[in-house]
Design a protein around this motif. Structure first.
Motif, PDB file in Angstrom:
ATOM      1  N   VAL B  34       0.877  -1.178   0.000  1.00 50.41           N
ATOM      2  CA  VAL B  34       0.000   0.000   0.000  1.00 50.41           C
ATOM      3  C   VAL B  34       0.906   1.216   0.000  1.00 50.41           C
ATOM      4  CG1 VAL B  34      -1.542   1.350   1.489  1.00 50.41           C
ATOM      5  CG2 VAL B  34      -2.040  -1.053   1.024  1.00 50.41           C
ATOM      6  N   ASP B  35       0.519   2.189  -0.782  1.00 51.46           N
ATOM      7  CA  ASP B  35       1.354   3.378  -0.975  1.00 51.46           C
ATOM      8  C   ASP B  35       1.408   4.218   0.312  1.00 51.46           C
ATOM      9  OD1 ASP B  35       2.987   5.034  -2.334  1.00 51.46           O
ATOM     10  OD2 ASP B  35       1.495   5.793  -3.740  1.00 51.46           O
ATOM     11  N   GLY B  36       2.330   5.180   0.310  1.00 54.31           N
ATOM     12  CA  GLY B  36       2.451   6.088   1.454  1.00 54.31           C
ATOM     13  C   GLY B  36       3.342   5.473   2.520  1.00 54.31           C
ATOM     14  N   SER B  37       3.159   5.977   3.757  1.00 48.45           N
ATOM     15  CA  SER B  37       4.055   5.546   4.834  1.00 48.45           C
ATOM     16  C   SER B  37       3.934   4.040   5.113  1.00 48.45           C
ATOM     17  CB  SER B  37       3.745   6.328   6.103  1.00 48.45           C
ATOM     18  OG  SER B  37       2.424   6.060   6.521  1.00 48.45           O
ATOM     19  N   HIS B  38       2.776   3.473   4.754  1.00 44.51           N
ATOM     20  CA  HIS B  38       2.601   2.031   4.953  1.00 44.51           C
ATOM     21  C   HIS B  38       3.748   1.225   4.329  1.00 44.51           C
ATOM     22  CE1 HIS B  38      -1.877   1.768   6.059  1.00 44.51           C
ATOM     23  NE2 HIS B  38      -1.530   3.029   6.141  1.00 44.51           N
ATOM     24  N   TRP B  39       4.210   1.695   3.162  1.00 44.78           N
ATOM     25  CA  TRP B  39       5.230   0.960   2.429  1.00 44.78           C
ATOM     26  C   TRP B  39       6.583   0.968   3.129  1.00 44.78           C
ATOM     27  CZ3 TRP B  39       6.908  -2.680  -0.418  1.00 44.78           C
ATOM     28  CH2 TRP B  39       8.094  -2.602  -1.141  1.00 44.78           C
ATOM     29  N   LYS B  55      12.785 -15.173  -3.662  1.00 42.32           N
ATOM     30  CA  LYS B  55      12.556 -14.439  -4.908  1.00 42.32           C
ATOM     31  C   LYS B  55      11.289 -13.624  -4.736  1.00 42.32           C
ATOM     32  CE  LYS B  55      14.853 -17.900  -7.712  1.00 42.32           C
ATOM     33  NZ  LYS B  55      15.080 -18.918  -6.648  1.00 42.32           N
ATOM     34  N   ILE B  56      11.452 -12.314  -4.770  1.00 41.50           N
ATOM     35  CA  ILE B  56      10.334 -11.432  -4.442  1.00 41.50           C
ATOM     36  C   ILE B  56       9.904 -10.643  -5.669  1.00 41.50           C
ATOM     37  CG2 ILE B  56       9.555  -9.631  -2.864  1.00 41.50           C
ATOM     38  CD1 ILE B  56      10.744 -11.707  -1.168  1.00 41.50           C
ATOM     39  N   LEU B  57       8.611 -10.545  -5.880  1.00 42.50           N
ATOM     40  CA  LEU B  57       8.088  -9.650  -6.904  1.00 42.50           C
ATOM     41  C   LEU B  57       7.114  -8.678  -6.243  1.00 42.50           C
ATOM     42  CD1 LEU B  57       7.821  -8.866  -9.925  1.00 42.50           C
ATOM     43  CD2 LEU B  57       5.828 -10.363 -10.015  1.00 42.50           C
ATOM     44  N   VAL B  58       7.435  -7.377  -6.350  1.00 46.33           N
ATOM     45  CA  VAL B  58       6.564  -6.359  -5.756  1.00 46.33           C
ATOM     46  C   VAL B  58       5.735  -5.713  -6.855  1.00 46.33           C
ATOM     47  CG1 VAL B  58       6.493  -4.249  -4.361  1.00 46.33           C
ATOM     48  CG2 VAL B  58       8.343  -5.893  -4.017  1.00 46.33           C
ATOM     49  N   LEU B  59       4.424  -5.682  -6.681  1.00 40.64           N
ATOM     50  CA  LEU B  59       3.546  -5.040  -7.654  1.00 40.64           C
ATOM     51  C   LEU B  59       3.493  -3.546  -7.341  1.00 40.64           C
ATOM     52  CD1 LEU B  59       0.716  -7.723  -7.682  1.00 40.64           C
ATOM     53  CD2 LEU B  59       2.417  -7.310  -9.464  1.00 40.64           C
ATOM     54  N   VAL B  60       3.873  -2.733  -8.332  1.00 38.89           N
ATOM     55  CA  VAL B  60       3.991  -1.290  -8.097  1.00 38.89           C
ATOM     56  C   VAL B  60       3.059  -0.526  -9.039  1.00 38.89           C
ATOM     57  CG1 VAL B  60       5.580   0.663  -8.105  1.00 38.89           C
ATOM     58  CG2 VAL B  60       6.420  -1.605  -7.505  1.00 38.89           C
ATOM     59  N   PRO B  61       2.136   0.291  -8.483  1.00 41.47           N
ATOM     60  CA  PRO B  61       1.311   1.114  -9.380  1.00 41.47           C
ATOM     61  C   PRO B  61       2.199   2.106 -10.134  1.00 41.47           C
ATOM     62  CG  PRO B  61       0.986   1.747  -7.083  1.00 41.47           C
ATOM     63  CD  PRO B  61       1.842   0.527  -7.069  1.00 41.47           C
ATOM     64  N   GLU B  62       1.904   2.329 -11.420  1.00 46.80           N
ATOM     65  CA  GLU B  62       2.816   3.179 -12.212  1.00 46.80           C
ATOM     66  C   GLU B  62       2.850   4.610 -11.687  1.00 46.80           C
ATOM     67  OE1 GLU B  62       1.421   3.142 -16.252  1.00 46.80           O
ATOM     68  OE2 GLU B  62      -0.378   4.283 -15.748  1.00 46.80           O
ATOM     69  N   THR B  63       1.776   5.010 -10.993  1.00 49.04           N
ATOM     70  CA  THR B  63       1.779   6.318 -10.340  1.00 49.04           C
ATOM     71  C   THR B  63       1.682   6.081  -8.843  1.00 49.04           C
ATOM     72  OG1 THR B  63       0.544   7.203 -12.196  1.00 49.04           O
ATOM     73  CG2 THR B  63       0.585   8.527 -10.185  1.00 49.04           C
ATOM     74  N   SER B  64       2.701   6.485  -8.106  1.00 51.50           N
ATOM     75  CA  SER B  64       2.629   6.263  -6.666  1.00 51.50           C
ATOM     76  C   SER B  64       3.353   7.356  -5.914  1.00 51.50           C
ATOM     77  CB  SER B  64       3.218   4.897  -6.317  1.00 51.50           C
ATOM     78  OG  SER B  64       4.620   4.962  -6.307  1.00 51.50           O
ATOM     79  N   LEU B  66       5.246   6.818  -2.804  1.00 50.47           N
ATOM     80  CA  LEU B  66       6.530   6.397  -2.233  1.00 50.47           C
ATOM     81  C   LEU B  66       7.071   5.073  -2.767  1.00 50.47           C
ATOM     82  CD1 LEU B  66       5.938   7.344   1.513  1.00 50.47           C
ATOM     83  CD2 LEU B  66       7.403   8.535  -0.095  1.00 50.47           C
ATOM     84  N   ILE B  67       6.187   4.281  -3.405  1.00 51.52           N
ATOM     85  CA  ILE B  67       6.690   3.006  -3.937  1.00 51.52           C
ATOM     86  C   ILE B  67       7.283   3.283  -5.306  1.00 51.52           C
ATOM     87  CG2 ILE B  67       6.147   0.577  -4.343  1.00 51.52           C
ATOM     88  CD1 ILE B  67       3.441   1.055  -3.064  1.00 51.52           C
ATOM     89  N   GLN B  68       8.497   2.916  -5.484  1.00 48.45           N
ATOM     90  CA  GLN B  68       9.109   3.131  -6.799  1.00 48.45           C
ATOM     91  C   GLN B  68       9.747   1.849  -7.324  1.00 48.45           C
ATOM     92  OE1 GLN B  68      10.241   6.284  -4.903  1.00 48.45           O
ATOM     93  NE2 GLN B  68       8.502   7.326  -5.839  1.00 48.45           N
ATOM     94  N   ASP B  69       9.743   1.747  -8.659  1.00 48.14           N
ATOM     95  CA  ASP B  69      10.565   0.714  -9.292  1.00 48.14           C
ATOM     96  C   ASP B  69      11.998   1.036  -8.892  1.00 48.14           C
ATOM     97  OD1 ASP B  69       8.517  -0.402 -10.677  1.00 48.14           O
ATOM     98  OD2 ASP B  69       8.841   0.772 -12.489  1.00 48.14           O
TER      99      ASP B  69
END
Lengths: 528, 528
Positions: B34-39, B55-64, B66-69
């Protein structure tokens, strides 16, 4: 000299490492144990605490079943006089050795069990009283400036001493009759899915089972009053104020509970409950050469381990004959803790011993089945070593324990009353040859053994925590300050009902008055 | 070559060590954050899992926010399209940056808060929906054969994906609005001593406070229905069956909860609740040379650290002026995370920065006070480093957090609405110079830091546990199979009342008949 200064340096370094957490080494712990099998697992913690540098004093009744003064142990013991003799103590446990093997009428079973429990605890409580009123000893204890009391709350002495000497208490137990532990902990235990002892239900109940469980939870509450009346009286008399045993127990800082959810059904916990199920399943020390030879000689068939607990080492001859006959029909070798007479032609595959290293035998790769009475010590040794069981409960919580284990598909339950050679052979064949038992047991064992910290280390950790922080007040729920009505918000519900009723009544009154006025008004207009 | 074969050997050895517990290394974990401080704190666990070989895969919304690729991280990311732009996202959080500094009428505060929450989550849920209906991506995820889903259940995407891909879920959270976490966990939360959010009570309540708390617990239940209506609708629509979000959440294997009882009031827990409060308080990396010089230059007076969380880095100019004015009056140096305009004559003892190493600064021996908005991340960094606080809650759960911390005597609470230079200076002087604040905080810090296993290790352990055992079914209470009426035994109570009433009626009837017969008999005798 060099060595001792090196040790001193190490001790100082350790003290620095724990920083402001306070001293970990050299705590002074008073231990008030309970006799019988209860002592066996508590002793493990007591020894470990002593080995980690704490100064331990164990209070030992001069007449006891299993607690002994011992100079070989790393802890000190202090013996105190009790008003019963070894013969008297043996008399109070005679029932165990003789009566548990024969059936009683349905309700009589419960009452006999209860009667024995009250009789046994009555003897123990008299010892407890002797300790409390031993002025010199109590004065001596007071002067020793202990930091903690470790006790098994099955008997009230520990809690009363903790209150009298103002020591924080750590409790070590499996549970208390009639669920007093949960009541004292203020731990919710919804009767809709937490089965009561002896209810015969699992956590998944039909409507009538829930009715039964609900009624039993009410009965339990009343039973508690009867069972603990003598504890309440002793506590109030000794402490000189109105206090129940439940209230005293509620002061406990940490509860070390000898179970986990590989055995118990999942249910609510409180923050100061620390689960240490399997603490007695210590790593094996290996078998003696003689035993190893006997076990290895079993070949591919392996061995069966048979014990009925620390309190029951024998049985009536005609019962024993059934077991000898059954064992002569199976290909496994049997190791049996048995001190009774053996038949002239004892089967060659059977080895009887007055004491046997139960956990080490169960840990042996050749262990195929475990015949047990269903005490929690044995159950956990079976689970941690992944050995399917044939269970024959004798007394106390055992029938309930057995029911829990069997519901996991890892054990077959037999009745000791009508066990026959054939049923025993069938049961053993089932748990040994039906692969589902072994598979279920391996899964259960894997879950039980998979924990972030070993139970013994956890028990030591929280005991030391209580010493470091002089209790664990931050884990004590505010529920302890509420009475039953307040806890369940019955006063609040009553108040809200009165408010709602008043509002409704006032509104009805207002409406009636308005309507009347309107009616009168319209009548007047008509008359006019 | 030698090195790699050594590593392989080590890996094999580790696998052997865990025995039949199954693989620990190389698990495949899907992460839905979840975006924001939660991340920010979840990222710590995700990184640690990756570093331990998963092996971890994080799903990242293209607009966020604090979560970044990031190619620098040890985990993979997969970006997915969302129907909102960066500007739209900024708009949905605009309220935070502008409105939280000014007062609203009493009830409006709650409704504005709620409105913002619904607006913010609405935006996020639309992103969630875009992910779920992204057929290609979902197919790709399905083909990757994950073993576990790690998610923050603040948004419903994770739980829905876990259900759709039949993956066991591990939840990572502080708590959910309106107590949905406790409802979904079937965790008892008696309103008599567990204060509801925004009730303004501690765990020790008077009668009227209990009335308020009881009413609020009822309101909360209703509020839950409103708040999670869109989650319920999405879950039912996507999964194609009637299911509520609460039911989906109830499937969670392990709940990693970012609190402990140094912060929360003690209350019941369930077996699958793992407390990892303070997980974000990672060991210090030390300060940069420039910062170290500024901090050391504060001399005996030390420093004050001031942040308002990851979401609020600025404030209206006239509010900022109050802080600058206050800081100019204190002897401490101040480090302030602030990206707004600075006054021409900025006090020399103040250093503003767009980002600051909060935990490292609080861990510095010169830290004297921490001015914070009361987010749980900051609170735990304050507690673990033992720094007293001045707290100014802005929105969400912050006013409640602040209330909990202040009740321990380790913080002074100010209102951001009417804060003035004098009150701020007074508050800072109080927490710095009144020794009770420091002492209480040191005690709290000692309790918090004294734990048998570090929160991050514990979180990793239970995540791996779920992978090893394909869930944690043995920790799931049977309460999940009961409805509300069954859980509270209302059907049983109703049944028993009917039984009792019937018995009483029958007895009354019998007595009446008997009495009548007797009367008739005696009348007849008289007449005779």
């Amino acid at each position: 000299m060099l060595w001792s200064s090196w040790l001193l340096g190490l001790e100082l370094l350790l003290c620095l490492c724990v920083g402001f957490l306070g001293p970990v080494l050299g705590g002074r712990v008073l231990v008030m144990p309970v006799d019988g099998s209860h002592w066996l697992s508590m002793k493990l913690l007591v020894k470990e605490l002593a080995l980690r540098g704490h100064k331990i004093l164990v209070l030992v009744p001069e007449t006891s079943l299993l607690i002994q003064d011992s100079e070989k142990q790393p802890y000190r013991t202090e013996s105190f006089a009790v008003p019963y003799t070894a013969a008297g103590l043996a008399e109070s446990t005679k029932w165990l050795r003789e009566s548990v093997f024969y059936p009683t009428p349905p309700l009589a079973g419960v009452t006999t069990n209860l009667h024995w429990l009250l009789n046994f605890t009555g003897t123990q409580v008299s010892g407890c009283e002797a300790l409390l009123y031993n002025g010199d000893l109590m004065e001596d204890l007071r002067s020793q400036d202990f930091q903690l009391l470790l006790t098994d709350p099955f008997l009230p002495c520990g809690s009363i001493i903790s209150e009298a000497l103002a020591l924080p208490a750590v409790y070590f137990l499996r549970g208390l009759p009639c669920g007093l532990d949960l009541l004292a902990l203020q731990c919710p235990s919804p009767p809709s899915y937490v089965p009561r002892f002896h209810s015969g239900s699992t956590d998944s109940m039909g409507f009538l089972e829930r009715v039964n469980n609900f009624v039993m939870s009410g009965v339990e509450l009343q039973l508690c009053r009867v069972m603990y009346a003598s504890f309440d009286e002793l506590a109030a008399r000794y402490l000189g104020r109105q206090v129940t045993y439940r209230e005293l127990l509620g002061q406990g800082a940490i509860w070390l509970l000898r179970y986990d959810f590989a055995f118990e059904y999942p249910r609510p916990l409180m923050p100061n409950m620390v689960l240490i199920g399997g603490i007695n399943c210590v790593k094996g020390h290996g078998l003696s050469a003689e035993l190893e030879e006997f076990v290895e000689g079993s070949g591919e068939h392996g061995i069966v381990v048979f014990t009925l607990g620390s309190m029951v080492s024998s049985m009536p001859e005609e019962k024993a004959a059934i077991f000898f006959s059954a064992f002569s029909q199976i290909p496994q070798r049997v190791l049996w803790r048995y001190s009774g007479p053996v038949p002239d032609h004892m089967p060659e595959n059977v080895k009887v011993m007055k004491w046997l290293p139960q956990n080490d035998l169960l840990a042996h790769p050749k262990a195929r089945a475990f015949i047990t009475h269903g005490g929690t010590h044995g159950i956990y040794e079976g689970i941690c070593n992944g050995v399917p069981m044939v269970m024959m409960p004798l007394f106390g919580d055992q029938s309930d324990n057995v029911h829990r284990v069997a519901s996991r598909g890892v054990a077959v339950v037999l009745s000791i009353f009508d066990v026959a050679s054939e049923t025993l052979v069938d049961a053993l064949e089932k748990v040994i040859n039906d692969s589902s038992f072994k598979e279920n047991m391996q899964k259960l064992s894997a879950i039980h053994n998979d924990r972030p910290i070993e139970p013994l280390d956890l028990a030591v950790y929280w005991t030391e925590f209580v010493m470091r922080h002089k209790g664990a007040e931050h884990l004590r729920p505010a529920a302890h300050h509420l009475n039953w009505i307040q806890y369940h918000c019955l006063d609040v519900i009553g108040f809200l009902l009165v408010v709602v009723a008043t509002v409704v009544l006032v509104m009805i009154k207002c409406c009636t008055v308005c309507l009347r006025r309107c009616c009168r008004g319209s009548q007047k207009t008509k008359e006019d």
